[in-house]
Design a protein around this motif. Structure first.
Motif, PDB file in Angstrom:
ATOM      1  N   THR A 167       0.836  -1.200   0.000  1.00 54.99           N
ATOM      2  CA  THR A 167       0.000   0.000   0.000  1.00 54.99           C
ATOM      3  C   THR A 167       0.869   1.246   0.000  1.00 54.99           C
ATOM      4  O   THR A 167       2.098   1.172  -0.002  1.00 54.99           O
ATOM      5  CB  THR A 167      -0.936  -0.017   1.232  1.00 54.99           C
ATOM      6  N   THR A 168       0.210   2.404  -0.004  1.00 57.29           N
ATOM      7  CA  THR A 168       0.881   3.696   0.087  1.00 57.29           C
ATOM      8  C   THR A 168       0.718   4.243   1.493  1.00 57.29           C
ATOM      9  O   THR A 168      -0.411   4.365   1.978  1.00 57.29           O
ATOM     10  CB  THR A 168       0.266   4.707  -0.913  1.00 57.29           C
ATOM     11  N   VAL A 169       1.818   4.544   2.152  1.00 62.64           N
ATOM     12  CA  VAL A 169       1.760   5.178   3.457  1.00 62.64           C
ATOM     13  C   VAL A 169       1.959   6.677   3.261  1.00 62.64           C
ATOM     14  O   VAL A 169       2.904   7.112   2.586  1.00 62.64           O
ATOM     15  CB  VAL A 169       2.827   4.611   4.407  1.00 62.64           C
ATOM     16  N   SER A 170       1.068   7.462   3.818  1.00 61.34           N
ATOM     17  CA  SER A 170       1.133   8.918   3.674  1.00 61.34           C
ATOM     18  C   SER A 170       2.497   9.443   4.138  1.00 61.34           C
ATOM     19  O   SER A 170       3.014   9.020   5.173  1.00 61.34           O
ATOM     20  CB  SER A 170       0.024   9.576   4.499  1.00 61.34           C
ATOM     21  N   GLY A 171       3.048  10.354   3.321  1.00 57.96           N
ATOM     22  CA  GLY A 171       4.331  10.957   3.661  1.00 57.96           C
ATOM     23  C   GLY A 171       5.528  10.227   3.096  1.00 57.96           C
ATOM     24  O   GLY A 171       6.665  10.662   3.299  1.00 57.96           O
ATOM     25  N   GLY A 187      -2.207   4.732  -8.103  1.00 52.77           N
ATOM     26  CA  GLY A 187      -3.613   4.377  -7.961  1.00 52.77           C
ATOM     27  C   GLY A 187      -4.017   3.929  -6.570  1.00 52.77           C
ATOM     28  O   GLY A 187      -5.163   3.539  -6.347  1.00 52.77           O
ATOM     29  N   ILE A 188      -3.093   3.975  -5.601  1.00 45.89           N
ATOM     30  CA  ILE A 188      -3.413   3.576  -4.229  1.00 45.89           C
ATOM     31  C   ILE A 188      -3.344   4.807  -3.328  1.00 45.89           C
ATOM     32  O   ILE A 188      -2.289   5.448  -3.213  1.00 45.89           O
ATOM     33  CB  ILE A 188      -2.450   2.493  -3.707  1.00 45.89           C
ATOM     34  N   ASP A 189      -4.452   5.133  -2.700  1.00 43.70           N
ATOM     35  CA  ASP A 189      -4.494   6.287  -1.803  1.00 43.70           C
ATOM     36  C   ASP A 189      -3.615   6.066  -0.583  1.00 43.70           C
ATOM     37  O   ASP A 189      -3.475   4.931  -0.096  1.00 43.70           O
ATOM     38  CB  ASP A 189      -5.930   6.550  -1.332  1.00 43.70           C
ATOM     39  N   GLY A 190      -3.062   7.156  -0.068  1.00 37.77           N
ATOM     40  CA  GLY A 190      -2.217   7.073   1.109  1.00 37.77           C
ATOM     41  C   GLY A 190      -3.022   6.775   2.368  1.00 37.77           C
ATOM     42  O   GLY A 190      -4.134   7.252   2.543  1.00 37.77           O
ATOM     43  N   VAL A 191      -2.447   5.951   3.243  1.00 32.16           N
ATOM     44  CA  VAL A 191      -3.053   5.659   4.535  1.00 32.16           C
ATOM     45  C   VAL A 191      -2.104   6.087   5.640  1.00 32.16           C
ATOM     46  O   VAL A 191      -0.878   6.079   5.460  1.00 32.16           O
ATOM     47  CB  VAL A 191      -3.399   4.162   4.692  1.00 32.16           C
ATOM     48  N   ASN A 192      -2.658   6.463   6.766  1.00 36.78           N
ATOM     49  CA  ASN A 192      -1.839   6.851   7.900  1.00 36.78           C
ATOM     50  C   ASN A 192      -1.216   5.611   8.531  1.00 36.78           C
ATOM     51  O   ASN A 192      -1.835   4.546   8.594  1.00 36.78           O
ATOM     52  CB  ASN A 192      -2.694   7.589   8.932  1.00 36.78           C
ATOM     53  N   ILE A 193      -0.001   5.762   9.013  1.00 45.81           N
ATOM     54  CA  ILE A 193       0.716   4.619   9.580  1.00 45.81           C
ATOM     55  C   ILE A 193      -0.013   4.032  10.777  1.00 45.81           C
ATOM     56  O   ILE A 193       0.125   2.846  11.095  1.00 45.81           O
ATOM     57  CB  ILE A 193       2.159   5.042   9.941  1.00 45.81           C
ATOM     58  N   GLN A 212      13.200   2.920   1.860  1.00 46.03           N
ATOM     59  CA  GLN A 212      13.089   3.975   2.874  1.00 46.03           C
ATOM     60  C   GLN A 212      12.406   3.461   4.121  1.00 46.03           C
ATOM     61  O   GLN A 212      11.590   2.547   4.067  1.00 46.03           O
ATOM     62  CB  GLN A 212      12.289   5.166   2.338  1.00 46.03           C
ATOM     63  N   PHE A 213      12.779   4.073   5.245  1.00 45.53           N
ATOM     64  CA  PHE A 213      12.055   3.853   6.489  1.00 45.53           C
ATOM     65  C   PHE A 213      10.931   4.873   6.579  1.00 45.53           C
ATOM     66  O   PHE A 213      11.052   6.001   6.113  1.00 45.53           O
ATOM     67  CB  PHE A 213      12.978   4.005   7.696  1.00 45.53           C
ATOM     68  N   ILE A 214       9.846   4.484   7.194  1.00 42.69           N
ATOM     69  CA  ILE A 214       8.735   5.389   7.477  1.00 42.69           C
ATOM     70  C   ILE A 214       8.679   5.575   8.990  1.00 42.69           C
ATOM     71  O   ILE A 214       8.662   4.595   9.746  1.00 42.69           O
ATOM     72  CB  ILE A 214       7.394   4.827   6.976  1.00 42.69           C
ATOM     73  N   GLY A 215       8.643   6.817   9.445  1.00 43.92           N
ATOM     74  CA  GLY A 215       8.685   7.061  10.875  1.00 43.92           C
ATOM     75  C   GLY A 215      10.124   6.991  11.372  1.00 43.92           C
ATOM     76  O   GLY A 215      11.059   6.702  10.619  1.00 43.92           O
ATOM     77  N   GLY A 216      10.297   7.208  12.641  1.00 38.83           N
ATOM     78  CA  GLY A 216      11.657   7.309  13.160  1.00 38.83           C
ATOM     79  C   GLY A 216      12.112   6.160  14.021  1.00 38.83           C
ATOM     80  O   GLY A 216      13.197   6.215  14.608  1.00 38.83           O
ATOM     81  N   ASP A 217      11.314   5.074  14.115  1.00 30.64           N
ATOM     82  CA  ASP A 217      11.704   3.996  15.035  1.00 30.64           C
ATOM     83  C   ASP A 217      12.362   2.809  14.352  1.00 30.64           C
ATOM     84  O   ASP A 217      12.737   1.837  15.012  1.00 30.64           O
ATOM     85  CB  ASP A 217      10.485   3.513  15.832  1.00 30.64           C
TER      86      ASP A 217
END
Length: 389
Positions: A167-171, A187-193, A212-217
């Motif tokens: 999926t697409t994660v927002s940001g 074609g895939i809308d972003g979702v919040n983590i 890429q990493f998403i978020g800082g953890d």
């Protein structure tokens, strides 16, 4: 638990009608070699196995042989493969039972009635919650958290928990994708983590091609594509190695670069050249170097009508494959002239283009206009996605 995280193989992909089977076979050979060296407990392939939903019989054979090679390289390894938005869910599941006999778990469709189907236990090592691509409108509320809650009830030994999704994660950084905006990628809308819930030790993502990493953890990661799918994927291509000691422990990650038999090359490597300069660069390109070549050309009006044929002729006796001419023209804006290539224009978000258009006409593109534009754009993208899928 030791994991190899990969995604977006896009087997069967052609670049400007050039067949890529040779380099895809080489990539798959590198995958099995990596498995042989690392001996992981879990091999995660997070969607977009194929580039089209109906791949040729030859490409399906390539995939089947690749799975056999991976299994033979580490017979004790669990292999989990989910469908992406480019894949056919039914094609993933048609041979689900035979593959399972070799510890290969193919998950093509979302199982709402039996969410346990998405949970794979790696005996004595950990758990995997594997979710294929699903249109967000068809995903039950709290589905991810439900899977994690089921695992929590079973995980009496405190073993590591891995979740995968396509999926697409927002940001996220969607560099290199053609169909990308602030709201949607491919074609895939972003979702919040936060939609993925809590209770996983590592979230393995597919769909976005840039690692890429998403978020800082350090717990959420796109591994990216092992091979570039376009000239605009100007970053490294790799797989991610993950080690998890126990549930609640921080993951240790590393990347292994995947070599490419035929890299994508843009001439010049930076900026744009005149047509004559670009022809000179192509003529000077090493005769024996296998590559896909794109020319970046700055033009005031138009290229000569025979420009493409000239470039093809220049590359005719070389090992490289000439693909396209990417032109840059002068775009007038209210704040002055800006040079923008065709690919840059395609990558520019619709919102930015609308803001520029408004500025050129002396209109303030305030928050209300942005909200209205965003709502209209979402409707258009939903209709486009339905047509695309």
């Amino acid at each position: 638990m030791k994991i190899i995280h990969t995604s977006d193989w896009h087997l069967g992909h052609t670049l400007y009608d050039h067949d890529r089977t040779e380099e895809q076979l080489d990539m798959l050979g590198q995958m099995s070699g990596l498995v042989s060296d690392i001996q992981p407990d879990l091999f995660l392939l997070c969607g977009d196995v194929f580039h089209v939903s109906q791949p040729s019989a030859a490409i399906q054979t390539v995939f089947a042989e690749a799975l056999l090679a991976l299994h033979e390289a580490c017979p004790e390894m669990t292999i989990v493969i989910t469908a992406g938005n480019h894949d056919s869910p039914s094609r993933h599941e048609v041979f689900k039972r035979p593959w399972k006999s070799m510890n290969v778990h193919m998950i093509g469709s979302l199982s709402r009635e039996c969410p346990e189907d998405h949970i794979i236990e790696i005996p004595g090592k950990g758990f995997a919650a594997a979710v294929p691509y699903c249109n967000e409108r068809n995903l039950p509320d709290g589905f991810y958290q439900n899977l994690l809650d089921i695992i929590a009830e079973r995980n009496h030994e405190g073993l590591p928990v891995v979740m995968s999704a396509h999926t697409t994660v927002s940001g996220c950084d969607a560099s290199g994708h053609d169909r990308a905006s602030d709201f949607s990628v491919g074609g895939i809308d972003g979702v919040n983590i936060s939609e993925f819930g809590s209770g996983y030790d590592y979230l393995a993502l597919g769909h976005i091609h840039k690692p890429q990493f998403i978020g800082g953890d350090g717990k959420v990661r796109y591994c990216g594509t092992p091979l570039p799918v376009s000239f605009d994927e100007t970053y490294g291509h790799s797989v991610t190695i993950v080690e998890l000691d126990a549930h609640g422990a921080a993951p240790r990650t590393d990347t292994v670069e995947i070599g490419n038999l035929r890299p994508v090359v843009t001439l010049p490597s930076e900026g744009f050249a005149t047509w004559d300069e670009a022809k000179g660069l192509l003529a000077a390109f090493p005769d024996n170097l296998k590559a896909y070549v794109r020319l970046n050309v700055a033009v005031e009006d138009f290229l000569p009508p025979d420009a493409f044929a000239e470039a093809v002729q220049l590359a005719e006796d070389k090992a490289c494959r000439f693909c396209c001419i990417n032109t840059r023209r002068l775009v007038e804006t209210g704040s002055g002239a800006k040079e923008m290539s065709v690919s840059e224009f395609r990558e520019e978000s619709p919102l930015k283009i609308a803001e520029r258009y408004a500025a050129d006409n002396g209109i303030e593109f305030d928050e209300e206009l942005q909200m209205i534009f965003g709502e209209v754009l979402k409707i258009i993208e939903e209709e486009s996605r339905e047509q695309y899928n």
